[in-house]
Design a protein around this motif. Structure first.
Motif, mmCIF file in Angstrom:
data_model
loop_
_atom_site.group_PDB
_atom_site.id
_atom_site.type_symbol
_atom_site.label_atom_id
_atom_site.label_comp_id
_atom_site.label_asym_id
_atom_site.label_seq_id
_atom_site.Cartn_x
_atom_site.Cartn_y
_atom_site.Cartn_z
ATOM 1 N N GLU A 60 1.233 -0.812 0.185
ATOM 2 C CA GLU A 60 -0.088 0.247 -0.370
ATOM 3 C C GLU A 60 1.005 1.397 -0.012
ATOM 4 O O GLU A 60 0.828 2.613 -0.682
ATOM 5 C CB GLU A 60 -1.073 -0.170 1.322
ATOM 6 C CG GLU A 60 -1.731 0.817 1.204
ATOM 7 C CD GLU A 60 -3.259 0.190 2.146
ATOM 8 O OE1 GLU A 60 -3.858 -1.720 2.449
ATOM 9 O OE2 GLU A 60 -4.057 0.561 2.611
ATOM 10 N N TYR B 229 2.292 1.767 -3.534
ATOM 11 C CA TYR B 229 1.239 2.789 -4.052
ATOM 12 C C TYR B 229 1.018 3.456 -4.007
ATOM 13 O O TYR B 229 0.544 4.793 -4.921
ATOM 14 C CB TYR B 229 -0.025 1.408 -3.819
ATOM 15 C CG TYR B 229 -1.376 2.112 -4.982
ATOM 16 C CD1 TYR B 229 -1.913 1.899 -5.885
ATOM 17 C CD2 TYR B 229 -2.538 3.473 -4.223
ATOM 18 C CE1 TYR B 229 -2.675 2.751 -7.122
ATOM 19 C CE2 TYR B 229 -2.751 3.618 -4.584
ATOM 20 C CZ TYR B 229 -3.506 3.504 -6.280
ATOM 21 O OH TYR B 229 -3.977 4.076 -6.802
ATOM 22 N N GLN B 230 1.116 4.278 -2.699
ATOM 23 C CA GLN B 230 0.770 5.563 -2.022
ATOM 24 C C GLN B 230 1.861 6.665 -3.415
ATOM 25 O O GLN B 230 1.599 7.719 -3.443
ATOM 26 C CB GLN B 230 0.694 6.150 -1.301
ATOM 27 C CG GLN B 230 -0.219 5.654 -0.058
ATOM 28 C CD GLN B 230 -0.254 5.296 1.553
ATOM 29 O OE1 GLN B 230 0.729 6.530 2.035
ATOM 30 N NE2 GLN B 230 -0.949 5.787 1.922
ATOM 31 N N ALA C 226 1.637 6.020 -6.536
ATOM 32 C CA ALA C 226 0.223 7.528 -7.128
ATOM 33 C C ALA C 226 0.473 8.930 -7.048
ATOM 34 O O ALA C 226 0.275 9.803 -7.709
ATOM 35 C CB ALA C 226 -0.966 7.384 -6.367
ATOM 36 N N ASP C 227 2.142 8.870 -6.188
ATOM 37 C CA ASP C 227 2.149 10.359 -6.065
ATOM 38 C C ASP C 227 3.365 10.947 -7.285
ATOM 39 O O ASP C 227 3.723 12.368 -6.470
ATOM 40 C CB ASP C 227 2.369 10.590 -4.586
ATOM 41 C CG ASP C 227 1.764 10.934 -3.175
ATOM 42 O OD1 ASP C 227 0.657 11.714 -3.788
ATOM 43 O OD2 ASP C 227 1.855 10.200 -2.184
ATOM 44 N N TYR D 255 1.365 -2.214 -12.307
ATOM 45 C CA TYR D 255 2.177 -1.032 -12.404
ATOM 46 C C TYR D 255 3.333 -1.057 -11.673
ATOM 47 O O TYR D 255 4.128 0.434 -11.607
ATOM 48 C CB TYR D 255 0.961 -0.207 -13.210
ATOM 49 C CG TYR D 255 -0.258 0.121 -11.656
ATOM 50 C CD1 TYR D 255 -0.830 0.670 -12.178
ATOM 51 C CD2 TYR D 255 0.153 0.465 -10.165
ATOM 52 C CE1 TYR D 255 -2.974 -0.141 -11.324
ATOM 53 C CE2 TYR D 255 -0.972 0.656 -9.552
ATOM 54 C CZ TYR D 255 -2.558 0.239 -10.557
ATOM 55 O OH TYR D 255 -3.539 0.111 -9.443
ATOM 56 N N HIS E 201 -6.573 9.196 -4.247
ATOM 57 C CA HIS E 201 -5.451 7.611 -4.072
ATOM 58 C C HIS E 201 -6.189 6.164 -3.659
ATOM 59 O O HIS E 201 -6.151 5.271 -4.066
ATOM 60 C CB HIS E 201 -3.451 8.060 -3.820
ATOM 61 C CG HIS E 201 -3.405 9.365 -4.703
ATOM 62 N ND1 HIS E 201 -3.640 9.327 -5.743
ATOM 63 C CD2 HIS E 201 -1.954 9.683 -4.347
ATOM 64 C CE1 HIS E 201 -2.921 9.611 -5.920
ATOM 65 N NE2 HIS E 201 -1.484 10.575 -5.250
ATOM 66 N N LEU F 295 -6.960 2.807 -5.836
ATOM 67 C CA LEU F 295 -6.402 1.487 -5.047
ATOM 68 C C LEU F 295 -7.797 0.818 -5.042
ATOM 69 O O LEU F 295 -7.642 -0.514 -5.462
ATOM 70 C CB LEU F 295 -5.613 2.173 -3.783
ATOM 71 C CG LEU F 295 -5.136 0.363 -2.870
ATOM 72 C CD1 LEU F 295 -3.949 -0.159 -4.303
ATOM 73 C CD2 LEU F 295 -3.874 0.576 -1.736
#
Lengths: 180, 180
Positions: A93, A96-97, A100-101, A124, B108, B112
């Protein structure tokens, strides 16, 4: 890939435990830490701090404990209790953050099934994911933190330790080290 | 308060590439969001209900919105999507809060959640929610059918494994789970 001060990594607990417990070489971990900043999530920290060798890295300023609670909650239903306690959901997670940032970070994940989950559901992130043994290889041929002989020796010690890794991965990483 | 709930719904719907599969997905995805962000718990007030955690304010905001009357649409197949007006509202929200870290973080989180939970069928979704958050079993009229029924539980667990949505360890946990 060159090494600079901004090299930030994320890792699950098995990465730290590999050096602290499985191969009992905390000095290798310290050497790696000297060259990176490792963001450590609360569950991973809790798990790693159980190691008797934790004292070797406890006050290392290159390990940054993230205060974020509830990391990993979105993935909780899909993982086992044991996987959650190893920090797998937290690390995925968090990776992922950052992704995404628009600030992607490499992350170390060793267990086969959580890795498969990433490949199937968050493809991704796949290019940012690496295993501990692969990372040891990169510490030689990408980052020049370890000498060639040193990296090979560590991989070989890992291969006969408690650390779970397939013979294919060991052989692949050893070949890469040898060919550089 | 309803306005912000409607904005959350717009943002959740806007964060996915496709329509949200069902009203149950929308409810449970917001429920998972409150697990990631406990501060949002009070806003949604999820309670035990016939089919898992349920928020009346979400239901009301969707069925009878007070602020954004033409933002959402429920298709004949039950999918929920943003209308053109809803897409404009979402775009306005993004532009207004583009520098607000918390809002970006929220988007975000929604992305997810949608990337993963939208892949579940309604039954798989409710099954996973019940076994992960057993505190919501009370008042359920489908728990027995989805979880207590061993054959059904095995089938749902197998499907989730086949779809690559749960790990092997989680699969074992699910088929062996002790049910009330």
């Amino acid at each position: 890939m060159s090494l600079n001060e901004t090299n930030v990594m994320l890792a699950d607990s098995s990465f730290y435990i590999c050096f602290l417990e499985d191969i009992g070489q905390p000095e290798v971990l310290t050497k790696i830490l000297d060259n990176f900043r490792f963001l450590i999530t609360p569950i991973v920290y809790k798990e790693v701090s159980k190691s008797v060798n934790f004292k070797h890295i406890e006050s290392n300023p290159k390990i940054v404990l993230l205060p974020e609670e509830n990391l990993g909650e979105a993935l909780r239903p899909f993982f086992s209790k044991e996987e959650i306690e190893k920090g797998e959901t937290e690390v995925i997670e968090l990776a992922y953050q950052f992704y995404a940032d628009d600030d992607p970070k490499m992350f170390i994940l060793d267990e086969k099934e959580p890795r498969l989950f990433v490949l199937r559901n968050l493809p991704y992130l796949a290019k940012l994911m690496i295993g501990t043994v692969g990372f040891v290889g990169e510490c030689y041929y990408e980052y020049a933190i370890l000498e060639k002989s040193e990296a090979s020796a560590i991989v070989l010690v890992i291969s006969i330790s408690k650390f779970r890794v397939s013979a294919e991965v060991i052989s692949e990483v050893l070949s890469k080290i040898e060919s550089r | 308060m309803p306005k912000i709930v409607e904005e959350y719904i717009v943002s959740l719907l806007g964060s996915g590439e496709k329509s949200c599969p069902t009203i149950w997905h929308l409810q449970k995805e917001l429920f998972i969001f409150t697990k990631m962000n406990p501060k949002a718990k009070q806003l949604f007030n999820f309670v035990k209900h016939y089919e898992g955690p349920f928020s009346q304010v979400v239901q009301d905001s969707l069925k009878d919105p007070m602020y954004y009357e033409d933002a959402f649409d429920t298709k004949q197949n039950g999918e929920i999507c943003l209308t053109d007006e809803g897409k404009k509202i979402f775009s306005d929200l993004r532009n207004r809060y583009i520098h607000d870290e918390k809002f970006i973080q929220l988007l975000h989180s929604f992305k997810l959640i949608r990337d993963i939970y939208d892949k579940l069928t309604k039954e798989e979704l409710l099954f996973l929610i019940y076994v992960t958050y057993p505190e919501y079993i009370e008042f359920s009229n489908i728990y027995d059918r989805l979880v207590k029924d061993q054959e059904k539980r095995m089938r749902l667990s197998r499907n989730l494994l086949k779809k690559g949505l749960i790990t092997e360890d989680r699969y074992k946990e699910l088929i062996e789970c002790v049910v009330e």
